[in-house]
Design an enzyme around this catalytic site. Structure first.
Site, PDB file in Angstrom:
ATOM      1  N   ARG A   1      69.765  68.497  25.976  1.00 29.83           N
ATOM      2  CA  ARG A   1      68.762  67.809  26.802  1.00 29.83           C
ATOM      3  C   ARG A   1      69.316  66.631  27.589  1.00 29.83           C
ATOM      4  NH1 ARG A   1      63.230  67.592  23.673  1.00 29.83           N
ATOM      5  NH2 ARG A   1      62.424  67.453  25.788  1.00 29.83           N
ATOM      6  N   PRO A   2      70.241  66.900  28.481  1.00 26.28           N
ATOM      7  CA  PRO A   2      70.814  65.823  29.307  1.00 26.28           C
ATOM      8  C   PRO A   2      69.771  65.223  30.238  1.00 26.28           C
ATOM      9  CG  PRO A   2      71.456  67.973  30.156  1.00 26.28           C
ATOM     10  CD  PRO A   2      70.730  68.226  28.856  1.00 26.28           C
TER      11      PRO A   2
ATOM     12  N   ARG B   1      62.834  60.661  22.971  1.00 29.80           N
ATOM     13  CA  ARG B   1      63.646  60.794  24.183  1.00 29.80           C
ATOM     14  C   ARG B   1      62.826  60.603  25.451  1.00 29.80           C
ATOM     15  NH1 ARG B   1      66.705  63.827  24.868  1.00 29.80           N
ATOM     16  NH2 ARG B   1      66.292  64.565  26.876  1.00 29.80           N
TER      17      ARG B   1
ATOM     18  N   ARG C   1      54.312  63.938  15.674  1.00 27.22           N
ATOM     19  CA  ARG C   1      54.698  63.406  16.986  1.00 27.22           C
ATOM     20  C   ARG C   1      53.777  63.926  18.074  1.00 27.22           C
ATOM     21  NH1 ARG C   1      60.797  63.759  18.489  1.00 27.22           N
ATOM     22  NH2 ARG C   1      59.749  62.896  20.298  1.00 27.22           N
TER      23      ARG C   1
ATOM     24  N   CYS D   1      68.466  66.551  20.948  1.00 25.85           N
ATOM     25  CA  CYS D   1      67.497  66.636  19.854  1.00 25.85           C
ATOM     26  C   CYS D   1      67.696  68.008  19.224  1.00 25.85           C
ATOM     27  CB  CYS D   1      66.077  66.429  20.361  1.00 25.85           C
ATOM     28  SG  CYS D   1      65.440  67.849  21.199  1.00 25.85           S
TER      29      CYS D   1
ATOM     30  N   ASP E   1      56.991  75.612  25.136  1.00 28.72           N
ATOM     31  CA  ASP E   1      56.337  74.886  24.034  1.00 28.72           C
ATOM     32  C   ASP E   1      55.367  75.757  23.245  1.00 28.72           C
ATOM     33  OD1 ASP E   1      56.116  71.684  25.772  1.00 28.72           O
ATOM     34  OD2 ASP E   1      57.781  72.763  24.863  1.00 28.72           O
TER      35      ASP E   1
ATOM     36  N   ASP F   1      71.036  64.106  33.345  1.00 29.31           N
ATOM     37  CA  ASP F   1      71.873  63.971  34.545  1.00 29.31           C
ATOM     38  C   ASP F   1      71.077  64.111  35.843  1.00 29.31           C
ATOM     39  OD1 ASP F   1      71.611  66.664  33.496  1.00 29.31           O
ATOM     40  OD2 ASP F   1      72.903  67.287  35.144  1.00 29.31           O
ATOM     41  N   LEU F   2      70.062  64.974  35.830  1.00 33.19           N
ATOM     42  CA  LEU F   2      69.291  65.194  37.076  1.00 33.19           C
ATOM     43  C   LEU F   2      68.450  63.963  37.432  1.00 33.19           C
ATOM     44  CD1 LEU F   2      68.181  68.901  36.479  1.00 33.19           C
ATOM     45  CD2 LEU F   2      70.168  68.062  37.746  1.00 33.19           C
TER      46      LEU F   2
ATOM     47  N   LYS G   1      49.670  64.996  25.131  1.00 32.84           N
ATOM     48  CA  LYS G   1      50.779  64.061  24.880  1.00 32.84           C
ATOM     49  C   LYS G   1      51.700  64.009  26.101  1.00 32.84           C
ATOM     50  CE  LYS G   1      54.466  65.749  22.589  1.00 32.84           C
ATOM     51  NZ  LYS G   1      55.795  65.613  23.189  1.00 32.84           N
ATOM     52  N   ASN G   2      52.008  65.179  26.675  1.00 38.74           N
ATOM     53  CA  ASN G   2      53.017  65.211  27.737  1.00 38.74           C
ATOM     54  C   ASN G   2      52.470  64.787  29.091  1.00 38.74           C
ATOM     55  OD1 ASN G   2      54.818  65.918  25.818  1.00 38.74           O
ATOM     56  ND2 ASN G   2      54.943  68.079  26.382  1.00 38.74           N
TER      57      ASN G   2
HETATM   58  C1  EPZ Z   1      59.370  68.292  28.879  1.00 40.30           C
HETATM   59  O1  EPZ Z   1      60.639  67.922  28.378  1.00 40.30           O
HETATM   60  C2  EPZ Z   1      58.432  68.288  27.681  1.00 40.30           C
HETATM   61  N1  EPZ Z   1      58.379  66.943  27.122  1.00 40.30           N
HETATM   62  C3  EPZ Z   1      58.922  69.280  26.631  1.00 40.30           C
HETATM   63  O2  EPZ Z   1      57.944  69.308  25.601  1.00 40.30           O
HETATM   64  C4  EPZ Z   1      58.988  70.666  27.269  1.00 40.30           C
HETATM   65  O3  EPZ Z   1      59.506  71.582  26.322  1.00 40.30           O
HETATM   66  C5  EPZ Z   1      59.894  70.618  28.506  1.00 40.30           C
HETATM   67  O4  EPZ Z   1      59.417  69.617  29.433  1.00 40.30           O
HETATM   68  C6  EPZ Z   1      59.912  71.951  29.250  1.00 40.30           C
HETATM   69  O5  EPZ Z   1      58.616  72.306  29.609  1.00 40.30           O
HETATM   70  C7  EPZ Z   1      57.641  66.005  27.753  1.00 40.30           C
HETATM   71  O6  EPZ Z   1      57.013  66.255  28.765  1.00 40.30           O
HETATM   72  C8  EPZ Z   1      57.615  64.648  27.120  1.00 40.30           C
HETATM   73  P1  EPZ Z   1      62.992  69.366  31.168  1.00 40.30           P
HETATM   74  P2  EPZ Z   1      61.829  67.535  29.415  1.00 40.30           P
HETATM   75  O7  EPZ Z   1      63.645  68.182  31.772  1.00 40.30           O
HETATM   76  O8  EPZ Z   1      61.257  66.951  30.633  1.00 40.30           O
HETATM   77  C9  EPZ Z   1      67.494  70.758  31.516  1.00 40.30           C
HETATM   78  C10 EPZ Z   1      57.150  69.282  23.410  1.00 40.30           C
HETATM   79  O9  EPZ Z   1      57.270  70.137  22.533  1.00 40.30           O
HETATM   80  N2  EPZ Z   1      67.731  69.432  32.103  1.00 40.30           N
HETATM   81  O10 EPZ Z   1      61.916  70.055  31.933  1.00 40.30           O
HETATM   82  O11 EPZ Z   1      62.831  66.765  28.657  1.00 40.30           O
HETATM   83  C11 EPZ Z   1      67.102  70.681  30.047  1.00 40.30           C
HETATM   84  O12 EPZ Z   1      68.257  70.631  29.227  1.00 40.30           O
HETATM   85  C12 EPZ Z   1      58.336  68.921  24.274  1.00 40.30           C
HETATM   86  O13 EPZ Z   1      56.078  68.688  23.693  1.00 40.30           O
HETATM   87  C13 EPZ Z   1      69.013  69.125  32.564  1.00 40.30           C
HETATM   88  O14 EPZ Z   1      69.938  69.937  32.485  1.00 40.30           O
HETATM   89  O15 EPZ Z   1      62.405  68.965  29.755  1.00 40.30           O
HETATM   90  C14 EPZ Z   1      66.309  71.965  29.843  1.00 40.30           C
HETATM   91  O16 EPZ Z   1      67.220  73.040  29.637  1.00 40.30           O
HETATM   92  C15 EPZ Z   1      59.609  69.584  23.784  1.00 40.30           C
HETATM   93  N3  EPZ Z   1      69.237  67.897  33.112  1.00 40.30           N
HETATM   94  C16 EPZ Z   1      65.620  72.172  31.202  1.00 40.30           C
HETATM   95  O17 EPZ Z   1      66.350  71.348  32.147  1.00 40.30           O
HETATM   96  C17 EPZ Z   1      68.231  66.966  33.234  1.00 40.30           C
HETATM   97  O18 EPZ Z   1      68.489  65.867  33.767  1.00 40.30           O
HETATM   98  C18 EPZ Z   1      64.162  71.720  31.224  1.00 40.30           C
HETATM   99  O19 EPZ Z   1      64.141  70.395  30.727  1.00 40.30           O
HETATM  100  C19 EPZ Z   1      66.941  67.302  32.772  1.00 40.30           C
HETATM  101  C20 EPZ Z   1      66.708  68.544  32.221  1.00 40.30           C
END
Ligand code: EPZ
Length: 422
Positions: free
Chosen positions: A123-124, A94, A401, A118, A309, A126-127, A22-23
């Site tokens: 889950r901001p 999201r 999902r 969520c 995950d 901002d980056l 999925k991801n």
């Molecule tokens: C991806 O989410 C996955 N989803 C998530 O899988 C997975 O848990 C996560 O990566 C971590 O491996 C998809 O790929 C669709 P991140 P993502 O941006 O990209 C912080 C599942 O169960 N952050 O890597 O949204 C954030 O809050 C799902 O399949 C910021 O602060 O995660 C978190 O603490 C759940 N600012 C950390 O970084 C930002 O702009 C990692 O988040 C972006 C992220």
């Protein structure tokens, strides 16, 4: 609404076919916005999030057609005539944020509803936004929407992510693909799903150096759309890891067909620490679990370390281990909601901030439990496989999902699990 009813499993046995990831599929579907040709994708998982993103692309004017019987989806984005991803869809998934980079890169403007938080965390994004601004975008947040314009197009630049972000990396790689000039991303995510996106873009004329490393260098096409050859989505390492845990928790030997062990290093290593052994080929993993499950210490981190995950599934497994396991969640601030449901089944778990202490070996009793998020749902199913009596897992729209036909795949290896209506 549906729920899953699970009876305590005897042994499971046989083979499970692993579906596409999925991801990986989500950014690859968004990538079709960068194409001038019709993009053909094979091995898409039949899960709700994929249907949602295809619906979003259709709402934007793309022609998406899936023929599940021959496992092929085609996406024609030449008919795209909208650049606004509305709240009604984004609120359900999201990862819709993944269309922001491609739409902005192709059309020079885009509006995407801010994905709310969520269950597992705030889950901001901002980056994502800061990096796009560095590339020349002007971004305003208004009435819950991200309004982004790039009046002079996106320009390559040097981006350093403060945190490793999976979809943030994917978004910026796709934006950089059509930008003018060279973009470097330092502190890039190295997940296999990001690697496949880079490999396909690289094969489509976007020269990318450093694929699978923390520093990506993307040579943009300056607006030239891409010709993307048909491709197949990589297997889902988290689905595979979930079924490995199902085998370990029921002490069953199972073979996962289509799984890629190279994507599961940290997960296989932890299962080995807990007593399991493996027979591995290029496209399968057979698990030989031990009768005694050893306790374990787990810290979730970015790939290639132990994946967040898989945290919920290992926490369920740890309730059956001898001794005390320690599980620390470092990525999300609220990813232990499965704990209270497992405690209701009899698990002995204590939480202190983002650290769970699991005292095994708990005798679990079946009862009604409620799924709270995608991976928590699968953890409750795993617990139901070993709990005495009947476990009913409610709100499994969370599970749907991200897991393709989970109950059918478990039924096929002998689990007594049924999907019923509330
Ligand atoms: C991806 O989410 C996955 N989803 C998530 O899988 C997975 O848990 C996560 O990566 C971590 O491996 C998809 O790929 C669709 P991140 P993502 O941006 O990209 C912080 C599942 O169960 N952050 O890597 O949204 C954030 O809050 C799902 O399949 C910021 O602060 O995660 C978190 O603490 C759940 N600012 C950390 O970084 C930002 O702009 C990692 O988040 C972006 C992220």
């Amino acid at each position: 609404m549906d729920y899953l009813q699970i009876q305590k499993a005897q042994k499971l046995h046989g083979e499970i076919k692993i579906s596409g990831a999925k991801n990986a599929a989500l950014p690859l579907i968004a990538m079709s916005i960068l194409a001038k040709n019709i993009v053909t994708i094979k091995n898409l998982p039949h899960v709700a999030d994929i249907k949602t993103l295809l619906k979003l692309l259709s709402n934007l004017g793309a022609e998406c057609s899936s023929s599940w019987e021959n496992d092929t989806t085609t996406i024609d984005t030449s008919t795209l005539n909208q650049t606004k991803a509305t709240y009604d869809i984004v609120k359900t998934m999201r990862a819709s944020i993944l269309v922001l980079g491609p739409i902005l890169a192709r059309f020079g403007h885009c509006e995407v509803s801010l994905p709310g938080g969520c269950a597992i965390g705030q889950r901001p994004v901002d980056l994502h936004l800061k990096a796009l601004e560095q590339m020349g975008a002007v971004i305003n947040i208004e009435a819950g929407y991200i309004h982004a314009i790039a009046p002079n197009g996106l320009k390559g630049c040097n981006i350093i992510f403060d945190k490793i972000t999976v979809t943030g990396t994917a978004n910026i790689v796709m934006a950089a693909a059509l930008a003018s000039g060279v973009t470097t991303i330092t502190n890039a995510a190295r997940e296999p799903e990001v690697v496949q996106l880079c490999e396909i873009l690289n094969a489509s004329g976007v020269k990318i150096d450093g694929i699978a490393t923390a520093v990506l260098t993307i040579h943009g096409t300056a607006g030239e759309l891409l010709d993307i050859e048909p491709f197949s989505v990589i297997p889902d390492r988290i689905e595979a890891g979930t079924y490995l845990c199902a085998a370990a928790i029921t002490r069953s030997e199972l073979t996962l067909k289509g799984a890629n062990a190279k994507h599961l290093g940290a997960v296989l290593s932890k299962l080995q620490e807990m007593g399991s052994k493996f027979t591995i080929t290029d496209d399968s993993i057979t698990i030989h679990p031990s009768e005694v499950i050893k306790h374990v210490k787990i810290v979730t981190q970015e790939y290639p370390a132990f994946p967040t995950d898989m945290q919920a599934q290992f926490l369920a497994l740890a309730t059956q281990a001898d001794g005390t396991s320690i599980i620390e969640e470092r990525l999300f601030e609220n990813r232990f909601m499965h704990v209270s449901e497992l405690q209701r089944m009899g698990a002995d778990i204590s939480l202190n901030g983002n650290v769970a202490t699991v005292n095994g070996h708990s005798k679990l009793s079946g009862t009604d439990v409620m799924a709270t998020d995608l991976r928590a749902s699968s953890a409750l199913v795993l617990a139901g496989l070993v709990a005495d009596g009947i476990t009913n897992v409610h709100r499994i729209y969370h599970l749907d999902r991200g897991y393709d036909s989970l109950e059918k795949k478990l039924q096929n290896v002998g689990a007594d699990i049924s999907r019923l209506k509330e």
